[in-house]
Scaffold this motif. Structure first.
Motif, PDB file in Angstrom:
ATOM      1  N   ASP A 138      74.900  38.111  77.700  1.00 46.46           N
ATOM      2  CA  ASP A 138      76.140  38.297  78.780  1.00 46.46           C
ATOM      3  C   ASP A 138      75.922  39.890  79.086  1.00 46.46           C
ATOM      4  OD1 ASP A 138      76.688  35.871  78.020  1.00 46.46           O
ATOM      5  OD2 ASP A 138      78.647  36.132  76.761  1.00 46.46           O
ATOM      6  N   LEU A 139      75.333  40.427  78.516  1.00 49.87           N
ATOM      7  CA  LEU A 139      75.205  42.024  78.866  1.00 49.87           C
ATOM      8  C   LEU A 139      74.045  42.568  79.433  1.00 49.87           C
ATOM      9  CD1 LEU A 139      76.982  43.504  75.635  1.00 49.87           C
ATOM     10  CD2 LEU A 139      78.016  42.753  77.886  1.00 49.87           C
ATOM     11  N   GLN A 140      73.298  41.404  79.869  1.00 51.99           N
ATOM     12  CA  GLN A 140      71.999  41.827  80.550  1.00 51.99           C
ATOM     13  C   GLN A 140      71.896  42.853  81.495  1.00 51.99           C
ATOM     14  OE1 GLN A 140      68.796  40.450  81.218  1.00 51.99           O
ATOM     15  NE2 GLN A 140      68.486  38.779  80.005  1.00 51.99           N
ATOM     16  N   ASP A 141      72.831  43.039  82.479  1.00 54.46           N
ATOM     17  CA  ASP A 141      73.004  44.054  83.522  1.00 54.46           C
ATOM     18  C   ASP A 141      73.764  45.165  83.085  1.00 54.46           C
ATOM     19  OD1 ASP A 141      71.533  42.148  84.997  1.00 54.46           O
ATOM     20  OD2 ASP A 141      73.287  40.955  85.501  1.00 54.46           O
ATOM     21  N   GLN A 142      74.133  45.351  82.196  1.00 57.83           N
ATOM     22  CA  GLN A 142      75.014  46.293  81.650  1.00 57.83           C
ATOM     23  C   GLN A 142      74.184  47.601  80.942  1.00 57.83           C
ATOM     24  OE1 GLN A 142      78.715  46.094  81.847  1.00 57.83           O
ATOM     25  NE2 GLN A 142      78.200  44.177  83.272  1.00 57.83           N
ATOM     26  N   LYS A 143      74.637  48.792  80.931  1.00 60.83           N
ATOM     27  CA  LYS A 143      74.337  49.904  80.144  1.00 60.83           C
ATOM     28  C   LYS A 143      75.003  49.606  78.894  1.00 60.83           C
ATOM     29  CE  LYS A 143      73.445  54.657  80.539  1.00 60.83           C
ATOM     30  NZ  LYS A 143      73.227  55.954  81.348  1.00 60.83           N
ATOM     31  N   ILE A 144      74.461  49.388  77.662  1.00 57.29           N
ATOM     32  CA  ILE A 144      75.113  49.296  76.518  1.00 57.29           C
ATOM     33  C   ILE A 144      74.799  50.430  75.730  1.00 57.29           C
ATOM     34  CG2 ILE A 144      75.203  47.734  74.438  1.00 57.29           C
ATOM     35  CD1 ILE A 144      73.819  45.671  76.090  1.00 57.29           C
ATOM     36  N   LEU A 145      75.774  51.128  74.835  1.00 58.34           N
ATOM     37  CA  LEU A 145      75.654  51.743  73.568  1.00 58.34           C
ATOM     38  C   LEU A 145      75.946  50.759  72.476  1.00 58.34           C
ATOM     39  CD1 LEU A 145      75.609  54.583  72.600  1.00 58.34           C
ATOM     40  CD2 LEU A 145      77.955  54.915  72.325  1.00 58.34           C
ATOM     41  N   PHE A 146      75.124  50.782  71.558  1.00 58.55           N
ATOM     42  CA  PHE A 146      75.358  50.149  70.399  1.00 58.55           C
ATOM     43  C   PHE A 146      75.801  51.040  69.425  1.00 58.55           C
ATOM     44  CE2 PHE A 146      72.116  47.295  72.180  1.00 58.55           C
ATOM     45  CZ  PHE A 146      72.765  45.985  71.953  1.00 58.55           C
ATOM     46  N   GLY A 174      65.877  49.790  78.361  1.00 57.98           N
ATOM     47  CA  GLY A 174      65.670  51.106  78.707  1.00 57.98           C
ATOM     48  C   GLY A 174      66.588  52.154  79.429  1.00 57.98           C
ATOM     49  N   ARG A 175      67.800  51.500  78.831  1.00 59.75           N
ATOM     50  CA  ARG A 175      69.073  52.431  79.198  1.00 59.75           C
ATOM     51  C   ARG A 175      69.897  52.530  77.957  1.00 59.75           C
ATOM     52  NH1 ARG A 175      69.113  47.712  82.599  1.00 59.75           N
ATOM     53  NH2 ARG A 175      70.729  46.502  81.876  1.00 59.75           N
ATOM     54  N   GLY A 176      71.076  53.314  78.168  1.00 56.79           N
ATOM     55  CA  GLY A 176      72.093  53.237  76.841  1.00 56.79           C
ATOM     56  C   GLY A 176      71.334  53.655  75.605  1.00 56.79           C
ATOM     57  N   GLY A 177      71.547  53.006  74.617  1.00 54.86           N
ATOM     58  CA  GLY A 177      71.053  53.323  73.442  1.00 54.86           C
ATOM     59  C   GLY A 177      71.770  53.060  72.273  1.00 54.86           C
ATOM     60  N   LEU A 178      71.585  53.820  71.039  1.00 56.82           N
ATOM     61  CA  LEU A 178      72.288  53.473  69.711  1.00 56.82           C
ATOM     62  C   LEU A 178      72.606  54.523  69.076  1.00 56.82           C
ATOM     63  CD1 LEU A 178      72.560  51.600  67.150  1.00 56.82           C
ATOM     64  CD2 LEU A 178      70.014  52.434  66.459  1.00 56.82           C
ATOM     65  N   LEU A 179      73.924  54.786  68.810  1.00 55.52           N
ATOM     66  CA  LEU A 179      74.583  55.970  68.153  1.00 55.52           C
ATOM     67  C   LEU A 179      74.675  55.341  66.567  1.00 55.52           C
ATOM     68  CD1 LEU A 179      75.652  58.798  68.148  1.00 55.52           C
ATOM     69  CD2 LEU A 179      78.220  57.703  68.335  1.00 55.52           C
ATOM     70  N   ILE A 180      74.096  55.996  65.875  1.00 55.96           N
ATOM     71  CA  ILE A 180      74.171  55.404  64.494  1.00 55.96           C
ATOM     72  C   ILE A 180      74.366  56.435  63.317  1.00 55.96           C
ATOM     73  CG2 ILE A 180      71.499  55.393  64.301  1.00 55.96           C
ATOM     74  CD1 ILE A 180      71.762  53.118  62.520  1.00 55.96           C
ATOM     75  N   GLY A 181      75.073  56.006  62.189  1.00 58.59           N
ATOM     76  CA  GLY A 181      75.247  57.178  60.925  1.00 58.59           C
ATOM     77  C   GLY A 181      74.623  56.381  59.973  1.00 58.59           C
ATOM     78  N   VAL A 182      73.892  57.448  59.145  1.00 61.18           N
ATOM     79  CA  VAL A 182      73.077  56.974  57.991  1.00 61.18           C
ATOM     80  C   VAL A 182      73.454  57.957  56.732  1.00 61.18           C
ATOM     81  CG1 VAL A 182      70.780  58.174  58.563  1.00 61.18           C
ATOM     82  CG2 VAL A 182      70.946  56.048  57.137  1.00 61.18           C
TER      83      VAL A 182
END
Ligand code: AVJ
Length: 309
Positions: A138-146, A174-182
């Motif tokens: 459903d998010l194909q065309d969206q710029k996602i931040l995980f 190829g856009r957006g990205g991942l913000l992750i804590g470890v």
């Protein structure tokens, strides 16, 4: 459908209990009480990860939001109480927020509270087991931040973490990205204290998995006959949590049973700790071309944004 899922879960649990050594997935911590107990853990003085991560987010918020830039949707993996995303909603103002969690009862009420404070953002609570398949058609065309805070990634082995990151990088197109804590490797005493708190909340959290299993598969674990055991495995860089039988335990469920000998253990959780360099390398190798990292002054915890150049 419900029946198939139920029997798959049943098989997964029984298979783990009868294995040698016995183990169950840490996802079985999180029934409604388990999610509440985890929340209590995050308030403990000994349990630094949640507090330190919040501090890193606060101190570096403008840089972090600059790195993320504009996104259409924030997808949080294992959203829990939905509190950690607030600073991002304030600064990034996405159109949409999707909160995924294994424990959906807890999630729905948390999300309702959040939505009261951000009525303009479209919000969805989604029951999901992210150890299974992950895809967001459903998010194909969206710029996602995980958004994957809290070092929940520590529950995956390093190869499993790599696989998850590759899948997330692919979903980003190829856009957006991942913000992750470890959580980072550190002095063993600090690590072991965080999983052996004085009030016994972590012990209750661990033991609650047996209560949850009794409910899920109709087993008859006698909770008072088991004890919490947690230690740092230095060769594998992970905290291990186990439940140990205080005496011989014959545990039954509809259609079967298993004898646990006194001292025998059920492995309930791994919580891997990383070095900054290793973690950044894994993100790069998964296909993210730009990785930026922030830490606290004592280098106890790491927050990374992994995106694309
Ligand atoms: C939710 C997986 C990040 O590993 O520290 C807390 C769970 N277990 N205390 C962690 C947990 C025991 C926690 N994570």
């Amino acid at each position: 459908m419900a029946l198939v899922i139920k029997s798959k879960l049943f098989q997964e649990i029984i298979g783990g209990l009868q294995a040698n050594p016995a183990s169950i997935s840490p996802k079985f911590f999180y029934d409604e009480l388990g999610s509440t107990l985890f929340q209590a853990i995050t308030h403990l003085e000994e349990y630094y990860p949640t507090r330190v991560e919040r501090g890193i987010m606060q101190s570096n918020l403008s840089q972090i939001t600059q790195a993320i830039a504009l996104v259409d949707v924030i997808v949080e993996l294992g959203a829990g109480n939905c509190e950690k995303v607030r600073p991002l909603l304030d600064t990034i103002s996405p159109k949409q927020y999707q909160a995924l969690d294994i424990s959906v009862e807890f999630l729905e009420s948390a999300l309702a509270d959040l939505h009261d404070d951000y009525p303009a953002i479209d919000m969805q609570a989604i029951a999901a087991d992210i150890t299974q398949e992950l895809s967001f058609p459903d998010l194909q065309d969206q710029k996602i931040l995980f958004f994957y805070p809290g070092s929940s990634i520590g529950n995956f082995t390093p190869p499993e973490a790599s696989c998850l990151f590759s899948n997330l990088a692919r979903e980003c197109h190829g856009r957006g990205g991942l913000l992750i804590g470890v959580d980072l490797v550190k002095d063993i005493h600090i690590l072991e204290r965080a999983y052996n708190d004085t009030l016994g909340v972590t012990a209750a959290f661990n033991l609650n998995a047996l209560r949850h299993l009794n409910h899920l598969i109709g087993s008859n674990f006698s909770i008072s006959d088991w004890e919490h055991y947690a230690f740092f495995n230095q060769s594998l860089n992970r905290i291990e949590m186990h439940l140990r039988a205080k005496s011989d335990q014959l545990v039954s469920w509809p259609g079967g049973c298993h004898l646990f000998r006194a001292g025998e253990m059920i492995h309930t959780e791994n919580s891997y700790k990383y070095s900054k360099a290793t973690f950044q390398k894994i993100l790069h190798e998964a296909g993210f071309t730009q990785v930026t990292a922030w830490t606290d002054p004592e280098s106890n915890f790491l927050v990374c944004f992994a995106g694309f150049k």
